[in-house]
Design a protein around this motif. Sequence first.
Motif, PDB file in Angstrom:
ATOM      1  N   GLY A  41       0.775  -1.164   0.153  1.00  0.00           N
ATOM      2  CA  GLY A  41      -0.123   0.042   0.001  1.00  0.00           C
ATOM      3  C   GLY A  41       0.962   1.149  -0.014  1.00  0.00           C
ATOM      4  N   LEU A  42       2.003   1.224   0.675  1.00  0.00           N
ATOM      5  CA  LEU A  42       2.693   2.424   0.702  1.00  0.00           C
ATOM      6  C   LEU A  42       3.509   2.622  -0.592  1.00  0.00           C
ATOM      7  CD1 LEU A  42       4.318   4.685   2.398  1.00  0.00           C
ATOM      8  CD2 LEU A  42       6.096   2.876   2.882  1.00  0.00           C
ATOM      9  N   TYR A  43       3.885   1.525  -1.320  1.00  0.00           N
ATOM     10  CA  TYR A  43       4.452   1.740  -2.512  1.00  0.00           C
ATOM     11  C   TYR A  43       3.576   2.351  -3.529  1.00  0.00           C
ATOM     12  CZ  TYR A  43       6.691   0.776  -7.043  1.00  0.00           C
ATOM     13  OH  TYR A  43       7.186   1.167  -8.117  1.00  0.00           O
ATOM     14  N   VAL A  44       2.212   1.719  -3.270  1.00  0.00           N
ATOM     15  CA  VAL A  44       1.244   2.565  -4.408  1.00  0.00           C
ATOM     16  C   VAL A  44       1.065   4.033  -4.069  1.00  0.00           C
ATOM     17  CG1 VAL A  44      -1.077   2.477  -4.806  1.00  0.00           C
ATOM     18  CG2 VAL A  44       0.035   0.291  -4.654  1.00  0.00           C
ATOM     19  N   ALA A  45       1.085   4.185  -2.882  1.00  0.00           N
ATOM     20  CA  ALA A  45       1.089   5.799  -2.662  1.00  0.00           C
ATOM     21  C   ALA A  45       2.054   6.504  -2.755  1.00  0.00           C
ATOM     22  CB  ALA A  45       0.852   5.612  -0.974  1.00  0.00           C
TER      23      ALA A  45
ATOM     24  N   TRP B  94      10.030  -5.931   2.724  1.00  0.00           N
ATOM     25  CA  TRP B  94      11.240  -5.116   2.749  1.00  0.00           C
ATOM     26  C   TRP B  94      11.786  -4.731   1.321  1.00  0.00           C
ATOM     27  CZ3 TRP B  94      14.620  -8.273   6.476  1.00  0.00           C
ATOM     28  CH2 TRP B  94      13.832  -8.204   8.144  1.00  0.00           C
ATOM     29  N   THR B  95      11.486  -5.630   0.397  1.00  0.00           N
ATOM     30  CA  THR B  95      11.576  -5.480  -1.025  1.00  0.00           C
ATOM     31  C   THR B  95      10.945  -4.354  -1.623  1.00  0.00           C
ATOM     32  OG1 THR B  95      12.664  -7.693  -1.140  1.00  0.00           O
ATOM     33  CG2 THR B  95      12.282  -6.587  -3.337  1.00  0.00           C
ATOM     34  N   VAL B  96       9.645  -4.511  -1.602  1.00  0.00           N
ATOM     35  CA  VAL B  96       8.656  -3.482  -2.022  1.00  0.00           C
ATOM     36  C   VAL B  96       9.012  -2.182  -1.367  1.00  0.00           C
ATOM     37  CG1 VAL B  96       6.469  -2.841  -1.989  1.00  0.00           C
ATOM     38  CG2 VAL B  96       6.930  -5.209  -2.559  1.00  0.00           C
ATOM     39  N   LEU B  97       9.499  -2.202   0.049  1.00  0.00           N
ATOM     40  CA  LEU B  97       9.583  -0.795   0.576  1.00  0.00           C
ATOM     41  C   LEU B  97      11.145  -0.196   0.065  1.00  0.00           C
ATOM     42  CD1 LEU B  97       9.028  -1.337   4.437  1.00  0.00           C
ATOM     43  CD2 LEU B  97       7.852  -0.066   2.803  1.00  0.00           C
ATOM     44  N   LEU B  98      12.058  -1.262  -0.357  1.00  0.00           N
ATOM     45  CA  LEU B  98      13.207  -0.568  -1.195  1.00  0.00           C
ATOM     46  C   LEU B  98      12.792  -0.144  -2.494  1.00  0.00           C
ATOM     47  CD1 LEU B  98      16.121  -0.546  -1.387  1.00  0.00           C
ATOM     48  CD2 LEU B  98      15.959  -2.636  -2.551  1.00  0.00           C
ATOM     49  N   LEU B  99      11.949  -0.622  -3.034  1.00  0.00           N
ATOM     50  CA  LEU B  99      11.536  -0.025  -4.262  1.00  0.00           C
ATOM     51  C   LEU B  99      10.558   1.286  -4.241  1.00  0.00           C
ATOM     52  CD1 LEU B  99      10.152  -3.253  -6.176  1.00  0.00           C
ATOM     53  CD2 LEU B  99      12.488  -1.843  -6.405  1.00  0.00           C
ATOM     54  N   ALA B 100       9.763   1.377  -3.117  1.00  0.00           N
ATOM     55  CA  ALA B 100       9.289   2.730  -2.742  1.00  0.00           C
ATOM     56  C   ALA B 100      10.395   3.790  -2.396  1.00  0.00           C
ATOM     57  CB  ALA B 100       8.226   2.666  -1.670  1.00  0.00           C
ATOM     58  N   GLY B 101      11.453   3.159  -1.894  1.00  0.00           N
ATOM     59  CA  GLY B 101      12.440   4.316  -1.663  1.00  0.00           C
ATOM     60  C   GLY B 101      13.165   4.473  -3.039  1.00  0.00           C
ATOM     61  N   VAL B 102      13.369   3.885  -3.731  1.00  0.00           N
ATOM     62  CA  VAL B 102      13.641   4.058  -5.227  1.00  0.00           C
ATOM     63  C   VAL B 102      12.972   5.136  -5.927  1.00  0.00           C
ATOM     64  CG1 VAL B 102      14.413   3.162  -7.583  1.00  0.00           C
ATOM     65  CG2 VAL B 102      15.086   1.897  -5.298  1.00  0.00           C
ATOM     66  N   ASP B 103      11.584   4.730  -5.879  1.00  0.00           N
ATOM     67  CA  ASP B 103      10.697   6.008  -6.408  1.00  0.00           C
ATOM     68  C   ASP B 103      10.861   7.247  -5.937  1.00  0.00           C
ATOM     69  OD1 ASP B 103       9.948   3.654  -8.331  1.00  0.00           O
ATOM     70  OD2 ASP B 103       7.614   3.944  -7.158  1.00  0.00           O
ATOM     71  N   TRP B 104      10.937   7.202  -4.597  1.00  0.00           N
ATOM     72  CA  TRP B 104      11.194   8.568  -3.882  1.00  0.00           C
ATOM     73  C   TRP B 104      12.290   9.120  -4.381  1.00  0.00           C
ATOM     74  CZ3 TRP B 104      14.944   9.939  -0.099  1.00  0.00           C
ATOM     75  CH2 TRP B 104      14.697  11.062   0.448  1.00  0.00           C
ATOM     76  N   LEU B 105      13.579   8.374  -4.582  1.00  0.00           N
ATOM     77  CA  LEU B 105      14.808   9.050  -4.895  1.00  0.00           C
ATOM     78  C   LEU B 105      14.671   9.457  -6.447  1.00  0.00           C
ATOM     79  CD1 LEU B 105      17.377   6.273  -3.336  1.00  0.00           C
ATOM     80  CD2 LEU B 105      17.075   8.816  -2.888  1.00  0.00           C
TER      81      LEU B 105
END
Length: 166
Positions: A13-17, A110-121
């Motif tokens: 859900g966080l990744y989608v957001a 954790w992997t999906v959160l890593l990808l969310a971090g990449v999107d943020w970057l």
Amino acid sequence: MGSPRAWFTVAAGLYVAVWAWSWTRLPERVPVHFGAGGEPDDWSSRGAALLTTGLLGLGTALLFVGCVRLVRRTRGEWLNVPNPRYWKHPENLARLRELAAGDLWLFGAWTVLLLAGVDWLIVRAATAEDPGLGWWPLALVAGYLAGVVGRTVWMYRRRYAVPEDG
């Protein structure tokens, strides 16, 4: 603390957001690849960047969901685990599957959160005056790897140890 599946659901859900937020923030020209110094060396259109990151996030989430389903259905001899003589015994196999599924849900989160971090970057770089990444990618990847290695060591030494009464 919540179930590993719940953690995965929250992370997805966080990744989608984050992805939806990036939809509203990205300019038409987006840096999508960075050199060793963190400076952009390849650019893409906004639409291509959003499509790529969206498919990467979706594909990663589906991969972990599929792995959990596979672990829950596969034959015991196909599971690689410490102390196999204990865990692959018929009366322990259901517990092994549940433990492995929980681990996959957590690693998936954790992997999906890593990808969310990449999107943020990517958004951060695309909207900055100087589109360099700085130290953030190193911190993000180091945190992810520390978590994965730490959890793996714990799993090997504790989670899949033969219980005292076993």
